[in-house]
Design a protein around this motif. Structure first.
Motif, PDB file in Angstrom:
ATOM      1  N   ALA A  47       1.977  41.263  22.334  1.00  0.00           N
ATOM      2  CA  ALA A  47       0.731  40.376  22.049  1.00  0.00           C
ATOM      3  C   ALA A  47       0.784  39.227  21.793  1.00  0.00           C
ATOM      4  N   THR A  48       1.951  38.722  20.984  1.00  0.00           N
ATOM      5  CA  THR A  48       2.027  37.508  20.566  1.00  0.00           C
ATOM      6  C   THR A  48       2.454  36.491  21.935  1.00  0.00           C
ATOM      7  N   ILE A  49       3.436  37.050  22.688  1.00  0.00           N
ATOM      8  CA  ILE A  49       3.839  36.429  24.002  1.00  0.00           C
ATOM      9  C   ILE A  49       2.662  36.401  24.923  1.00  0.00           C
ATOM     10  N   LEU A  50       1.853  37.524  25.059  1.00  0.00           N
ATOM     11  CA  LEU A  50       0.772  37.490  26.113  1.00  0.00           C
ATOM     12  C   LEU A  50      -0.327  36.817  25.704  1.00  0.00           C
ATOM     13  N   PHE A  51      -0.655  36.793  24.467  1.00  0.00           N
ATOM     14  CA  PHE A  51      -2.008  36.359  24.022  1.00  0.00           C
ATOM     15  C   PHE A  51      -2.263  35.299  22.910  1.00  0.00           C
ATOM     16  N   LYS A  52      -1.046  34.981  22.543  1.00  0.00           N
ATOM     17  CA  LYS A  52      -1.197  33.957  21.224  1.00  0.00           C
ATOM     18  C   LYS A  52      -0.896  32.558  21.459  1.00  0.00           C
ATOM     19  N   ASN A  53      -0.478  32.348  22.668  1.00  0.00           N
ATOM     20  CA  ASN A  53       0.320  30.889  23.080  1.00  0.00           C
ATOM     21  C   ASN A  53       1.049  30.247  21.813  1.00  0.00           C
ATOM     22  N   ALA A  54       1.907  31.009  21.393  1.00  0.00           N
ATOM     23  CA  ALA A  54       2.630  30.621  20.269  1.00  0.00           C
ATOM     24  C   ALA A  54       3.773  29.472  20.416  1.00  0.00           C
ATOM     25  N   GLY A  55       4.184  29.220  21.743  1.00  0.00           N
ATOM     26  CA  GLY A  55       5.146  28.058  22.147  1.00  0.00           C
ATOM     27  C   GLY A  55       6.063  28.262  21.104  1.00  0.00           C
ATOM     28  N   SER A  56       6.739  27.278  20.764  1.00  0.00           N
ATOM     29  CA  SER A  56       8.029  27.109  19.909  1.00  0.00           C
ATOM     30  C   SER A  56       7.991  28.025  18.504  1.00  0.00           C
ATOM     31  N   GLN A  57       6.820  28.417  18.164  1.00  0.00           N
ATOM     32  CA  GLN A  57       6.280  29.030  16.969  1.00  0.00           C
ATOM     33  C   GLN A  57       6.479  30.383  17.213  1.00  0.00           C
ATOM     34  N   ILE A  58       7.010  31.074  18.173  1.00  0.00           N
ATOM     35  CA  ILE A  58       6.773  32.398  18.693  1.00  0.00           C
ATOM     36  C   ILE A  58       7.324  33.489  17.578  1.00  0.00           C
ATOM     37  N   ILE A  59       8.369  33.122  16.974  1.00  0.00           N
ATOM     38  CA  ILE A  59       8.996  33.948  15.894  1.00  0.00           C
ATOM     39  C   ILE A  59       8.167  34.062  14.706  1.00  0.00           C
ATOM     40  N   ALA A  60       7.605  32.833  14.190  1.00  0.00           N
ATOM     41  CA  ALA A  60       6.757  32.840  13.085  1.00  0.00           C
ATOM     42  C   ALA A  60       5.389  33.488  13.255  1.00  0.00           C
ATOM     43  N   VAL A  61       4.883  33.095  14.635  1.00  0.00           N
ATOM     44  CA  VAL A  61       3.586  33.715  14.925  1.00  0.00           C
ATOM     45  C   VAL A  61       3.713  35.369  15.237  1.00  0.00           C
ATOM     46  N   TRP A  62       4.609  35.931  15.677  1.00  0.00           N
ATOM     47  CA  TRP A  62       5.045  37.358  15.873  1.00  0.00           C
ATOM     48  C   TRP A  62       5.212  37.930  14.407  1.00  0.00           C
TER      49      TRP A  62
END
Length: 160
Positions: free
Chosen positions: A103-118
């Motif tokens: 869900a983080t990859i597909l819907f959160k637009n986390a960019g470079s913060q992907i690990i933190a957002v996940w």
């Protein structure tokens, strides 16, 4: 509970639907700072992607892995409720971080913060996923499954 491959497919699809729909509603509510009627409709857009992913993961990988992990804590001789709770708990422990990552990859637009957002997503999701599974979705889906299976005639009961 499922005794045949077809029953297993039905049970897994139903459980995945109930869990994924609730978790999508929960995450949309978090993003919108509250639950509203529109959340229930908005969730169906993500369901088209997340439900098949959850089904495939659960049916082919997580279900088997969860049973292996659960039987490190319980034995086949334990009361069925303990076995059920152990397996359900292990499924949540595996599915929650995996589905949160997807869900983080597909819907959160986390960019470079992907690990933190996940990690934040998984931490927010885990208590909801665990409580929803143990207290609501699990009992509801098992009730629906038992009801449907009692209506469908058994192969041994079919007569010409």
């Amino acid at each position: 509970m499922p005794k045949t491959k077809l029953q297993d497919i039905f049970f897994t699809a139903l459980m995945a639907f109930v869990m994924v729909y609730a978790m999508i509603c929960y995450n949309i509510s978090l993003a919108k700072s509250g639950l509203s009627n529109e959340v229930f409709l908005m969730a169906f857009h993500e369901m088209l992607i997340m439900w098949p992913i959850a089904f495939i993961l659960e049916f082919f990988i997580v279900g088997k892995l969860a049973k292996i992990l659960a039987f490190r804590f319980v034995t086949p001789q334990d009361k069925p409720i303990f076995i059920l709770l152990a397996i359900s708990s292990m499924i949540v422990c595996i599915m929650c971080p995996v589905m949160s990552f997807i869900a983080t990859i597909l819907f959160k637009n986390a960019g470079s913060q992907i690990i933190a957002v996940w990690l934040q997503t998984a931490v927010f999701n885990f208590p909801m996923a665990f409580c929803w599974q143990i207290f609501f979705a699990g009992p509801l889906v098992r009730f629906i499954f038992r009801t449907v299976m009692s209506i469908i005639p058994n192969n041994n009961e079919i007569t010409e």
